[in-house]
Design a protein around this motif. Structure first.
Motif, PDB file in Angstrom:
ATOM      1  N   PHE A 155      51.499 -37.305  17.413  1.00  0.00           N
ATOM      2  CA  PHE A 155      51.874 -38.116  18.573  1.00  0.00           C
ATOM      3  C   PHE A 155      52.747 -37.265  19.492  1.00  0.00           C
ATOM      4  N   ARG A 156      52.275 -37.078  20.733  1.00  0.00           N
ATOM      5  CA  ARG A 156      53.079 -36.297  21.668  1.00  0.00           C
ATOM      6  C   ARG A 156      54.095 -37.144  22.418  1.00  0.00           C
ATOM      7  N   GLY A 157      54.079 -38.413  22.150  1.00  0.00           N
ATOM      8  CA  GLY A 157      55.032 -39.298  22.805  1.00  0.00           C
ATOM      9  C   GLY A 157      54.705 -40.720  22.431  1.00  0.00           C
ATOM     10  N   ALA A 158      55.548 -41.645  22.888  1.00  0.00           N
ATOM     11  CA  ALA A 158      55.344 -43.051  22.562  1.00  0.00           C
ATOM     12  C   ALA A 158      53.968 -43.510  23.052  1.00  0.00           C
ATOM     13  N   HIS A 159      53.523 -42.877  24.138  1.00  0.00           N
ATOM     14  CA  HIS A 159      52.245 -43.268  24.715  1.00  0.00           C
ATOM     15  C   HIS A 159      51.089 -43.033  23.738  1.00  0.00           C
ATOM     16  N   ASP A 160      51.126 -41.899  23.054  1.00  0.00           N
ATOM     17  CA  ASP A 160      50.064 -41.576  22.092  1.00  0.00           C
ATOM     18  C   ASP A 160      50.013 -42.597  20.956  1.00  0.00           C
ATOM     19  N   ALA A 161      51.201 -42.960  20.477  1.00  0.00           N
ATOM     20  CA  ALA A 161      51.254 -43.924  19.379  1.00  0.00           C
ATOM     21  C   ALA A 161      50.684 -45.262  19.833  1.00  0.00           C
ATOM     22  N   ARG A 162      51.064 -45.660  21.051  1.00  0.00           N
ATOM     23  CA  ARG A 162      50.562 -46.929  21.576  1.00  0.00           C
ATOM     24  C   ARG A 162      49.054 -46.887  21.675  1.00  0.00           C
ATOM     25  N   ALA A 163      48.535 -45.754  22.162  1.00  0.00           N
ATOM     26  CA  ALA A 163      47.088 -45.631  22.328  1.00  0.00           C
ATOM     27  C   ALA A 163      46.373 -45.711  20.985  1.00  0.00           C
ATOM     28  N   VAL A 203      57.027 -36.598   5.041  1.00  0.00           N
ATOM     29  CA  VAL A 203      57.660 -36.335   6.339  1.00  0.00           C
ATOM     30  C   VAL A 203      59.142 -36.016   6.184  1.00  0.00           C
ATOM     31  N   THR A 204      59.539 -34.913   6.805  1.00  0.00           N
ATOM     32  CA  THR A 204      60.948 -34.556   6.883  1.00  0.00           C
ATOM     33  C   THR A 204      61.307 -34.450   8.350  1.00  0.00           C
ATOM     34  N   MET A 205      62.468 -34.973   8.677  1.00  0.00           N
ATOM     35  CA  MET A 205      62.902 -34.948  10.075  1.00  0.00           C
ATOM     36  C   MET A 205      64.320 -34.404  10.100  1.00  0.00           C
ATOM     37  N   ALA A 206      64.474 -33.253  10.724  1.00  0.00           N
ATOM     38  CA  ALA A 206      65.808 -32.645  10.764  1.00  0.00           C
ATOM     39  C   ALA A 206      66.236 -32.446  12.206  1.00  0.00           C
ATOM     40  N   PHE A 207      67.491 -32.757  12.455  1.00  0.00           N
ATOM     41  CA  PHE A 207      68.075 -32.484  13.764  1.00  0.00           C
ATOM     42  C   PHE A 207      69.128 -31.404  13.563  1.00  0.00           C
ATOM     43  N   GLN A 208      68.831 -30.193  13.979  1.00  0.00           N
ATOM     44  CA  GLN A 208      69.722 -29.075  13.722  1.00  0.00           C
ATOM     45  C   GLN A 208      70.193 -29.100  12.267  1.00  0.00           C
ATOM     46  N   SER A 209      71.482 -29.339  12.042  1.00  0.00           N
ATOM     47  CA  SER A 209      71.951 -29.251  10.654  1.00  0.00           C
ATOM     48  C   SER A 209      71.767 -30.554   9.873  1.00  0.00           C
ATOM     49  N   VAL A 210      71.479 -31.649  10.594  1.00  0.00           N
ATOM     50  CA  VAL A 210      71.390 -32.940   9.922  1.00  0.00           C
ATOM     51  C   VAL A 210      69.941 -33.256   9.553  1.00  0.00           C
ATOM     52  N   THR A 211      69.724 -33.572   8.304  1.00  0.00           N
ATOM     53  CA  THR A 211      68.383 -33.985   7.897  1.00  0.00           C
ATOM     54  C   THR A 211      68.375 -35.509   7.772  1.00  0.00           C
ATOM     55  N   HIS A 232      59.729 -39.207  18.009  1.00  0.00           N
ATOM     56  CA  HIS A 232      60.059 -37.924  17.383  1.00  0.00           C
ATOM     57  C   HIS A 232      58.819 -37.343  16.706  1.00  0.00           C
ATOM     58  N   ARG A 233      58.717 -36.006  16.724  1.00  0.00           N
ATOM     59  CA  ARG A 233      57.674 -35.357  15.924  1.00  0.00           C
ATOM     60  C   ARG A 233      58.330 -34.818  14.664  1.00  0.00           C
ATOM     61  N   PRO A 234      57.738 -35.136  13.508  1.00  0.00           N
ATOM     62  CA  PRO A 234      58.393 -34.730  12.260  1.00  0.00           C
ATOM     63  C   PRO A 234      58.533 -33.207  12.158  1.00  0.00           C
ATOM     64  N   ALA A 286      70.635 -45.199   6.808  1.00  0.00           N
ATOM     65  CA  ALA A 286      69.687 -44.793   5.777  1.00  0.00           C
ATOM     66  C   ALA A 286      68.519 -44.000   6.360  1.00  0.00           C
ATOM     67  N   GLY A 287      68.373 -44.064   7.683  1.00  0.00           N
ATOM     68  CA  GLY A 287      67.284 -43.325   8.323  1.00  0.00           C
ATOM     69  C   GLY A 287      66.208 -44.238   8.882  1.00  0.00           C
ATOM     70  N   LYS A 288      66.501 -45.549   8.915  1.00  0.00           N
ATOM     71  CA  LYS A 288      65.488 -46.497   9.370  1.00  0.00           C
ATOM     72  C   LYS A 288      65.069 -46.251  10.818  1.00  0.00           C
ATOM     73  N   SER A 289      66.072 -46.062  11.696  1.00  0.00           N
ATOM     74  CA  SER A 289      65.686 -45.902  13.113  1.00  0.00           C
ATOM     75  C   SER A 289      64.963 -44.589  13.356  1.00  0.00           C
ATOM     76  N   THR A 290      65.346 -43.553  12.619  1.00  0.00           N
ATOM     77  CA  THR A 290      64.619 -42.287  12.769  1.00  0.00           C
ATOM     78  C   THR A 290      63.174 -42.472  12.322  1.00  0.00           C
ATOM     79  N   LEU A 291      63.005 -43.226  11.254  1.00  0.00           N
ATOM     80  CA  LEU A 291      61.664 -43.479  10.730  1.00  0.00           C
ATOM     81  C   LEU A 291      60.806 -44.207  11.771  1.00  0.00           C
ATOM     82  N   ILE A 292      61.410 -45.217  12.421  1.00  0.00           N
ATOM     83  CA  ILE A 292      60.679 -45.944  13.466  1.00  0.00           C
ATOM     84  C   ILE A 292      60.271 -44.982  14.569  1.00  0.00           C
TER      85      ILE A 292
END
Lengths: 356, 246
Positions: free
Chosen positions: B71-79, B11-19, B55-57, B42-48
């Motif tokens: 997961f389209r949202g927190a709801h999907d993960a909960r389900a 999994v890679t998660m990038a926000f515009q220029s920041v990875t 977030h979608r990776p 370190a990226g812990k909260s992004t990972l959560i």
């Protein structure tokens, strides 16, 4: 946390006994308003038993309490969810005009007129809620703005003057006629609204959500509570209660008035706060608001009966609001936030396995 | 070993220029505790947020029970049974313990518009859920949650997640603001949750605490996995260095 007394220990889940009941009583949000009501009743009964304890005064107090109290019930539900509705007063006025417009101008049948007028008021509330949910702005500001807009529309429609209106007999009796012993129907409606609102808050899922949103909206959202839907519904309920009061006022005074409802929002907030509902949300009760409304009406009438000038009413009520808030805050910090039994002294490994 | 309850594959998660996350792979298994260690940033909260559906990776995939999911949202993960417990946001203080326990899943009785809140059932849920964790709150369930200690509030939140179908429990810094004794209580709750079959993901920055409960420790720094250790053969000094390098 510091004053743990390790000698006392009670099984989890059941405390019972007189101490528990007393603690539960002290935790009620209605405490201050009930005490204030008893004191006010006693004082005025002693000062002017001849006037204060008369049936006429009872009718006046009930009428005043009912008129504002119905509005205050909606305000209470919203305040529990952490929102203000400053537009309730203008919704009262504008709904009176709507009743006239649907019935006397459009010529709808009486029953339909009533339904439309109430739905109109509820829709005004829903607009507040939808704006809040969409923009995330503080409801205080939103409802301040819409109250100005609604008031402007009302003034435009009534040309700014009180208008005497003849409402059809089909519903004048049921809306604002006589009940028993000279009491007005508004008292009955007040009681009905208060009971339904209490059931809503304490016995429905959305009632639970209202308390949760008022305290910790993020937690509520994380747990899957539909915050937006709940918020819009609560604003709609507030619009509905204001509409009901507006219809009652219009029929009772047989008029519509550009200024009707002006300042009612503040009276409703005062009643709610006297009744123990926390201004910041998450804690409160409609029963408390009912007591607050009765106390407000009792003090207003009582002071005049005792012979004080009208301006003393406001001075006195202002003091009552301040004292009530102080007492309510003390109740929360002294009783609600403190455990009813000592905190566990040891990390209680006693209950390994199944805790009964 | 059976398929992981939840897994991240490259999994890679990038926000515009920041990875924020770069090529992260990890697995959480039922009945095991996975600890994520890392310094701030370190990226812990992004990972959560990726795990909990916020977030979608940008690249890579999330797998539940071995199957790729979106997961389209927190709801999907909960389900899907993935629940996240945030320490500060766990409970409503002025609400009763039992009402907190069922918040969002209130039991009702009756029909249609006459369905009413079932207070007795709510208490039963609270009692049963806390028993799973072996927690005795020493409170009445009608008491406000404000009367609980930090560790107890955490217990309520964890028990609630388990009671409502969680299979993977993500705990974000569960011991960060707690005193020593309460920390011990929370770590004990983690062990109980693990024993109840939960796949537990712990976000921590206290290494000793992490090692005391975790089966596996993953060190995260600057958005990358710096190392993955089984607790049994973890070299504390080596891991500390890895964390510090971040």
């Amino acid at each position: 946390m510091a004053e743990a007394t390790p000698t006392k220990s009670a099984p989890s889940g059941s405390m019972g006994g007189v101490a528990g009941l007393l603690r539960d009583g002290l935790r009620r949000p209605e405490l201050a308003s009930l005490a204030g009501l008893v004191v006010a009743f006693a004082v005025f009964s002693v000062l002017r038993p001849d006037l204060f304890l008369s049936n006429d005064n009872g009718i006046n107090v009930a009428s005043l309490a009912g008129q504002y109290g119905i509005v205050a019930v909606g305000v209470t539900i919203l305040m529990i969810a952490g929102h203000f509705d400053l537009s309730v007063g203008t919704v009262v006025g504008l709904t009176g005009w709507a009743l006239y417009y649907f019935g006397n101008v459009l010529g709808l049948p009486p029953a339909l007129t009533l339904v439309c007028a109430l739905a109109f008021g509820a829709a005004l509330g829903a607009i507040n809620g939808i704006i809040q949910v969409k923009t995330g702005l503080p409801s205080f500001i939103i409802t301040l703005a819409t109250s100005l807009i609604y008031r402007g529309i009302l003034t435009m429609q009534t040309s700014g003057f009180p208008v005497v209106v003849k409402f059809p007999d089909e519903y004048t009796q049921i809306i604002a006629g006589k009940l028993l012993f000279g009491y007005r129907m508004s008292l009955l409606w007040f009681i009905v609204v208060a009971i339904l609102a209490t059931l809503f808050l304490l016995r429905t899922r959305m009632g639970n959500w209202a308390f949760a949103i008022g305290q910790n909206p993020t937690a509520a959202r994380n747990l899957g509570v539909p915050v937006a839907r709940t918020t819009v519904t609560l604003f709609t309920l507030s619009g509905f209660t204001s509409a009901l009061s507006g219809v009652i006022a219009a029929v009772q005074y047989a008029s519509i008035d550009a200024n009707r409802g002006t300042g009612w929002e503040l009276i409703a907030i005062a009643m709610t706060v006297i009744g123990g509902t926390l201004l910041t949300g998450g804690y409160g009760s409609v029963i408390g608001t009912v007591l607050g409304a009765i106390m407000y009406a009792m003090v207003t009438n009582g002071l005049l009966l005792v012979g004080l000038q009208g301006y003393w009413v406001n001075i006195f009520l202002g003091a009552v609001v301040l004292v009530a808030v102080l007492i309510n805050r003390a109740v929360i910090t002294r009783f609600v936030m403190r455990p009813s039994m000592p905190p566990p002294e040891a990390p209680s490994p006693a209950s390994k396995g199944a805790a009964s | 070993m059976s398929a992981a309850v939840i897994a991240l594959r490259n999994v890679t998660m990038a926000f515009q220029s920041v990875t924020a996350l770069r090529d992260i792979s990890l697995e959480a298994h039922a009945g095991k505790v996975l600890a994520l260690l890392g310094d701030n940033g370190a990226g812990k909260s992004t990972l959560i947020k990726v795990l909990s559906g916020v977030h979608r990776p940008t690249a890579g995939s999330v797998e539940v029970d071995g199957k790729a999911v979106v997961f389209r949202g927190a709801h999907d993960a909960r389900a899907a049974g993935v629940s996240t417990v945030f320490q500060d946001l766990a409970v409503c203080d002025l609400m009763s313990i039992s009402r907190n326990m069922v918040l969002g899943n209130e039991p009702v009785k009756g029909f249609g518009p006459f369905r009413i809140y079932d207070a007795r059932k709510a208490e039963a849920v609270a009692r049963e859920a806390l028993a799973t964790l072996g927690v005795d709150l020493r409170r009445r369930f009608s008491d406000p949650a404000a009367t609980l200690s930090g560790g107890q509030k955490q217990a309520v939140a964890i028990a609630r997640a388990i009671a409502y179908g969680s299979r993977c429990l993500i705990l974000d810094e569960p011991t960060a603001a707690l005193a020593v004794r309460q920390t011990e209580q929370v770590l004990d709750q983690v062990r109980r949750a693990r024993d109840a079959g939960q796949a537990v993901i712990l976000i921590m920055h206290n290494l000793a605490q992490a090692l005391s409960v975790a089966d596996t420790v993953v060190v995260l720094a600057r958005g990358r996995v710096m190392g993955q250790f089984s607790s049994a053969d973890a070299d504390i000094e080596h891991i500390t260095q890895l964390v510090a390098q971040g």
